[in-house]
Design an enzyme around this catalytic site. Structure first.
Site, mmCIF file in Angstrom:
data_model
loop_
_atom_site.group_PDB
_atom_site.id
_atom_site.type_symbol
_atom_site.label_atom_id
_atom_site.label_comp_id
_atom_site.label_asym_id
_atom_site.label_seq_id
_atom_site.Cartn_x
_atom_site.Cartn_y
_atom_site.Cartn_z
ATOM 1 N N CYS A 120 -17.708 -6.431 23.524
ATOM 2 C CA CYS A 120 -17.587 -7.593 24.279
ATOM 3 C C CYS A 120 -15.898 -8.832 24.146
ATOM 4 O O CYS A 120 -15.915 -9.904 24.355
ATOM 5 C CB CYS A 120 -18.841 -7.968 23.861
ATOM 6 S SG CYS A 120 -18.855 -9.270 22.923
ATOM 7 N N ILE A 173 12.302 -12.644 -3.933
ATOM 8 C CA ILE A 173 12.465 -13.863 -3.107
ATOM 9 C C ILE A 173 12.043 -15.365 -3.521
ATOM 10 O O ILE A 173 12.361 -16.324 -3.185
ATOM 11 C CB ILE A 173 12.010 -13.573 -2.175
ATOM 12 C CG1 ILE A 173 12.561 -14.205 -0.556
ATOM 13 C CG2 ILE A 173 10.644 -12.736 -1.744
ATOM 14 C CD1 ILE A 173 12.214 -13.212 0.932
ATOM 15 N N HIS A 184 2.327 -7.705 12.741
ATOM 16 C CA HIS A 184 1.390 -6.684 13.133
ATOM 17 C C HIS A 184 -0.318 -7.259 13.010
ATOM 18 O O HIS A 184 -1.064 -5.742 12.218
ATOM 19 C CB HIS A 184 1.406 -5.921 11.311
ATOM 20 C CG HIS A 184 2.590 -5.263 11.646
ATOM 21 N ND1 HIS A 184 4.301 -4.442 10.096
ATOM 22 C CD2 HIS A 184 3.707 -4.987 12.373
ATOM 23 C CE1 HIS A 184 4.678 -3.859 11.004
ATOM 24 N NE2 HIS A 184 4.668 -3.993 11.660
ATOM 25 N N THR A 212 12.074 -7.086 2.337
ATOM 26 C CA THR A 212 11.588 -5.449 4.022
ATOM 27 C C THR A 212 12.905 -4.702 3.665
ATOM 28 O O THR A 212 13.548 -5.212 2.674
ATOM 29 C CB THR A 212 12.189 -5.825 4.989
ATOM 30 O OG1 THR A 212 11.192 -4.935 5.528
ATOM 31 C CG2 THR A 212 12.615 -6.696 5.625
ATOM 32 N N PHE A 267 0.302 -0.939 -0.121
ATOM 33 C CA PHE A 267 -0.080 -0.113 -0.025
ATOM 34 C C PHE A 267 1.279 1.183 -0.022
ATOM 35 O O PHE A 267 0.271 2.667 -0.428
ATOM 36 C CB PHE A 267 -1.245 -0.196 1.111
ATOM 37 C CG PHE A 267 -0.824 -0.192 2.640
ATOM 38 C CD1 PHE A 267 0.161 1.426 3.091
ATOM 39 C CD2 PHE A 267 -0.141 -1.236 3.669
ATOM 40 C CE1 PHE A 267 1.007 1.042 4.247
ATOM 41 C CE2 PHE A 267 0.381 -1.130 4.731
ATOM 42 C CZ PHE A 267 0.699 0.441 5.094
ATOM 43 N N ARG A 268 1.978 0.991 -0.221
ATOM 44 C CA ARG A 268 3.176 2.656 0.269
ATOM 45 C C ARG A 268 3.365 2.810 -1.093
ATOM 46 O O ARG A 268 3.582 4.192 -1.458
ATOM 47 C CB ARG A 268 4.377 2.244 0.784
ATOM 48 C CG ARG A 268 4.202 2.136 2.125
ATOM 49 C CD ARG A 268 5.251 1.860 3.294
ATOM 50 N NE ARG A 268 5.444 1.889 4.105
ATOM 51 C CZ ARG A 268 5.863 0.503 4.926
ATOM 52 N NH1 ARG A 268 5.159 -0.116 4.049
ATOM 53 N NH2 ARG A 268 5.428 0.597 6.383
ATOM 54 N N CYS A 305 -14.498 -7.504 18.649
ATOM 55 C CA CYS A 305 -15.096 -6.106 18.775
ATOM 56 C C CYS A 305 -15.181 -5.633 20.255
ATOM 57 O O CYS A 305 -14.251 -6.260 21.099
ATOM 58 C CB CYS A 305 -16.660 -7.059 19.207
ATOM 59 S SG CYS A 305 -18.072 -6.548 20.586
#
Length: 238
Positions: free
Chosen positions: A131, A230, A120, A189, A34-35, A128
């Site tokens: 609860c 990779i 992450h 990464t 998403f970057r 929820c």
């Protein structure tokens, strides 16, 4: 390729490998990083991804958060690639002790890996906030707006948003595996995101391997740097 031969040798000789992976492991399964924002993105959203995926934005604009989250973060058709499958194979063979991942897609588990530490969190888990009831990812997909629990509480994905701290137990376990590893392979990464990137500092061995398409800021401290895809590199390992 000399580096590939060296990596192959280290893998063959070791029964205490730990793998630490980032977004590059998932992009080869078709999951967008998403970057890397495309032109379409700007037509659909008024804020950059890092803003939308922050704790503050989630609290203030939960509707907009979920619009982005459903569209961009749930890639449920993605399948494990050669890297995921090779890591699962090494674990079955008793060579690999753990996978530590910054990804939230569950592809390591889908490939068969058992010991996966998700720094992450995971899009596959949701809970929820009122609860604590658990909801799977399909519930999020099928809901509209802000998903609600039967108790009336809001449901939150079990992912670490910007401004939120990492799970302490996951961090502690990651440090233990890395500090005890014989071979530490870091893949997909740029090692630019902290505190995750700082985990490398706990490695005590002499077989730190960096596998990435582009150079990283930690290449100089690695014992071996293998540049390339990779998935392609792992598919050539035993």
């Amino acid at each position: 390729m000399e580096q590939l031969e060296q990596l192959r040798r280290w893998v063959k000789e070791s029964d205490n490998i730990v793998f630490f992976g980032g977004a590059g492991v998932s992009t080869e399964s078709g999951i967008p990083d998403f970057r890397s924002v495309d032109g379409l993105y700007h037509q659909q959203y008024d804020y950059p991804p890092e803003t939308i995926l922050s704790h503050t934005f989630y609290r203030k604009r939960t509707d907009e958060f979920y619009r982005f989250y459903r569209a961009k973060m749930l890639c449920l058709d993605a399948k494990p690639n050669a890297a995921h499958l090779k890591l699962a194979q090494w674990e079955r063979e008793g060579k690999l002790k753990a996978v530590i991942t910054q990804n939230i897609d569950g592809l390591h588990q889908a490939a068969g890996s058992k010991t996966v530490l998700e720094l992450h969190g995971s899009v596959l888990r949701n809970y929820c906030e009122k609860c604590g009831a658990f909801y799977d990812v399909q519930y999020i997909v099928d809901s509209e707006g802000v998903p609600e629990c039967s108790c009336g509480g809001s449901i939150k994905p079990d992912v670490v948003l910007y401004e939120e701290g990492l799970d302490q137990k996951t961090l502690t376990d990651s440090v233990r595996f890395i500090s005890e590893a014989d071979v530490l392979i870091v893949g997909g990464t740029s090692l630019a995101v902290y505190p995750a990137a700082g985990l490398l500092d706990y490695y005590n061995g002499s077989k730190l391997v960096l596998v990435n398409k582009t150079p990283t800021q930690r290449d100089s401290v690695a014992n071996l740097v293998v540049q390339g895809s990779i998935g392609e590199i792992f598919s050539q390992l035993d």
